[in-house]
Design an enzyme around this catalytic site. Structure first.
Site, PDB file in Angstrom:
ATOM      1  N   HIS A 259       0.844  -1.246   0.122  1.00 40.03           N
ATOM      2  CA  HIS A 259      -0.018   0.078   0.049  1.00 40.03           C
ATOM      3  C   HIS A 259       0.900   1.160  -0.040  1.00 40.03           C
ATOM      4  O   HIS A 259       1.989   1.214   0.504  1.00 40.03           O
ATOM      5  CB  HIS A 259      -0.909  -0.192   1.198  1.00 40.03           C
ATOM      6  CG  HIS A 259      -2.225   0.989   1.036  1.00 40.03           C
ATOM      7  ND1 HIS A 259      -2.166   2.217   1.431  1.00 40.03           N
ATOM      8  CD2 HIS A 259      -3.299   0.700   0.728  1.00 40.03           C
ATOM      9  CE1 HIS A 259      -3.194   2.826   1.087  1.00 40.03           C
ATOM     10  NE2 HIS A 259      -3.946   1.850   0.794  1.00 40.03           N
ATOM     11  N   ASP A 313      -8.072  -5.493   0.068  1.00 39.02           N
ATOM     12  CA  ASP A 313      -8.505  -6.174  -0.739  1.00 39.02           C
ATOM     13  C   ASP A 313      -8.113  -7.773  -0.825  1.00 39.02           C
ATOM     14  O   ASP A 313      -8.526  -8.470  -1.563  1.00 39.02           O
ATOM     15  CB  ASP A 313      -8.022  -5.904  -2.264  1.00 39.02           C
ATOM     16  CG  ASP A 313      -8.549  -4.622  -2.989  1.00 39.02           C
ATOM     17  OD1 ASP A 313      -9.868  -4.627  -2.441  1.00 39.02           O
ATOM     18  OD2 ASP A 313      -8.088  -3.811  -3.423  1.00 39.02           O
TER      19      ASP A 313
END
Ligand code: ACO
Length: 381
Positions: A259, A313
């Site tokens: 991320h 996710d």
């Protein structure tokens, strides 16, 4: 030489009070409230209200908001006709983007600063996105779209429109919390893309269709779908080390990991991991959840020190898969939730608008002669 930040990494593009993230500590707040508290106590529509209006609703406000949304779930038959005319193999994100852009033609919005218009537009978009997603999912199989039911809650109604069955309340709760966790996440790619569109004073339908297009990519919202494909490809626990080590050695991205902001495990992934575990009650040794846990352990041993850890996710797709939802609907479901955050940022942008028009560093030639067509040589790369 001017400073250049590829991907605008670390460059503030707006001032905002919608949400806050601390990537080192793994903290995410919507309007100052921790997502863990919202996941435990709130509902998706209450969270949507919080994001849009900057405070938790009173009982009466929530009742009105719920009612206003329930009453606007239906979509025009021409939108259904539009969905019917799209290729059934086409990605549902493209169908959603097209249908949302078309919605704007049915509800022309010129006064983007008018408060009543904004409210109605937000309510319509939140109400109609699930109907569009469920309708396309059924129409592409040759089934009729199912009419929404006003007496069902937001999440219950969506799952009902997909299957024509009233879903189990425990699944409705898990699904609703997943929507809360996907509702907002500061200045990410799709939010930024929506804000760029909003900064031209385009209407919210156009803004949301821009954001949907950006969310689709596998480096962003599309990763939830890619995670399932990856786990299915890995297929067994024994394959994990070779599969992942090969990817890492070749500098390929492992989907659902990493991320731009988080260097610890994404706090949303932590909540979702709990749900995925709850749904994997039989602890099947070949289940996607078992594989996912082993993938996470292997990744931690290889790249954990670089801060590459599961993001939102990684576990969401496993939950939806376990609920029987088709893999290519995961990202549209993400969009159904994120529309609330996109709208909150879009309204902030309208309020303090400054057209986005960044600069570039030109690296091409100057003073090139114009070569007549007759004398041009083939272009060599
Ligand atoms: N798998 C393997 N290596 C990774 C991963 C990953 N998922 N993510 C980052 N890295 C490595 C890169 O190879 C790079 O290594 P290097 O320094 O040796 O060259 C380093 O970490 C930095 O990677 P960048 O891609 O430059 O970092 P960035 O901040 O741009 O990455 C991103 C963020 C795009 C999300 C990235 O982690 C990625 O592609 N992840 C996979 C896709 C994914 O899961 N996306 C969903 C994100 S959450 C969301 O959008 C809702």
């Amino acid at each position: 030489m001017r400073d250049f930040f590829p991907g605008l990494a670390g460059v503030p593009a707006a001032k905002s009070s919608v949400s806050f993230v601390d990537g080192a500590e793994g903290i995410l707040e919507y309007r100052g409230i921790r997502i863990e508290d919202l996941a435990e106590h709130s509902s998706f529509l209450e969270t949507a209200f919080l994001l849009l209006f900057n405070h938790l609703p009173t009982k009466l406000e929530l009742e009105h908001f719920n009612r206003d949304i329930s009453q606007r779930r239906r979509i025009k038959y021409r939108i259904i006709d539009l969905l019917k005319s799209l290729p059934e193999q086409g990605h549902p994100m493209d169908a959603l983007q097209a249908a949302v852009a078309a919605l704007g033609m049915f509800y022309p919005t010129h006064e983007v600063l008018d408060e009543a218009t904004r409210y109605l537009t937000a309510v319509r978009l939140i109400a109609k996105l699930p109907t569009i997603v469920a309708a396309f999912a059924r129409l592409r199989r040759g089934d009729e779209a199912i009419q929404p039911r006003d007496d069902l809650s937001y999440s219950e109604n969506f799952l009902y429109m997909l299957t024509e069955q009233i879903p189990d309340p425990s699944l409705v709760k898990i699904f609703d919390v997943c929507l809360i966790l996907h509702a907002e996440h500061t200045m990410n790619a799709s939010t930024f893309s929506g804000m760029v569109t909003a900064s031209t004073l385009a209407d919210p339908y156009t803004v949301i269709s821009s954001a949907i297009g950006t969310l689709k990519g596998p480096l962003h919202g599309g990763a939830n779908e890619a995670v399932i494909h990856m786990l299915e490809e890995i297929n067994s626990l024994g394959q994990i080390p070779a599969y992942l080590d090969h990817k890492l050695a070749n500098k390929e991205k492992v989907m659902g990991f990493g991320h731009r902001i988080y260097k610890v495990k994404d706090p949303r992934a932590l909540v979702m991991q709990g749900f995925a575990q709850q749904l994997d009650a039989h602890r099947d040794t070949q289940s996607l959840f078992t594989l996912a846990r082993a993938v996470e352990a292997h990744m931690e041993s290889r790249v954990g020190t670089k801060g590459i850890r599961p993001n939102v996710d990684f576990y969401s797709g496993i939950i939806y898969h376990r609920m029987g939802i088709e893999t290519d609907l995961f990202t549209p479901i993400f969009a159904m939730a994120r529309v609330t955050g996109w709208l909150a940022h879009c309204f902030e942008q309208y309020q303090e608008n400054h057209l986005f028009r960044p600069d570039q560093i030109y690296e091409g030639p100057h003073h090139r002669p114009y070569e007549p067509l007759e004398t041009r040589e083939p272009h060599s790369q």
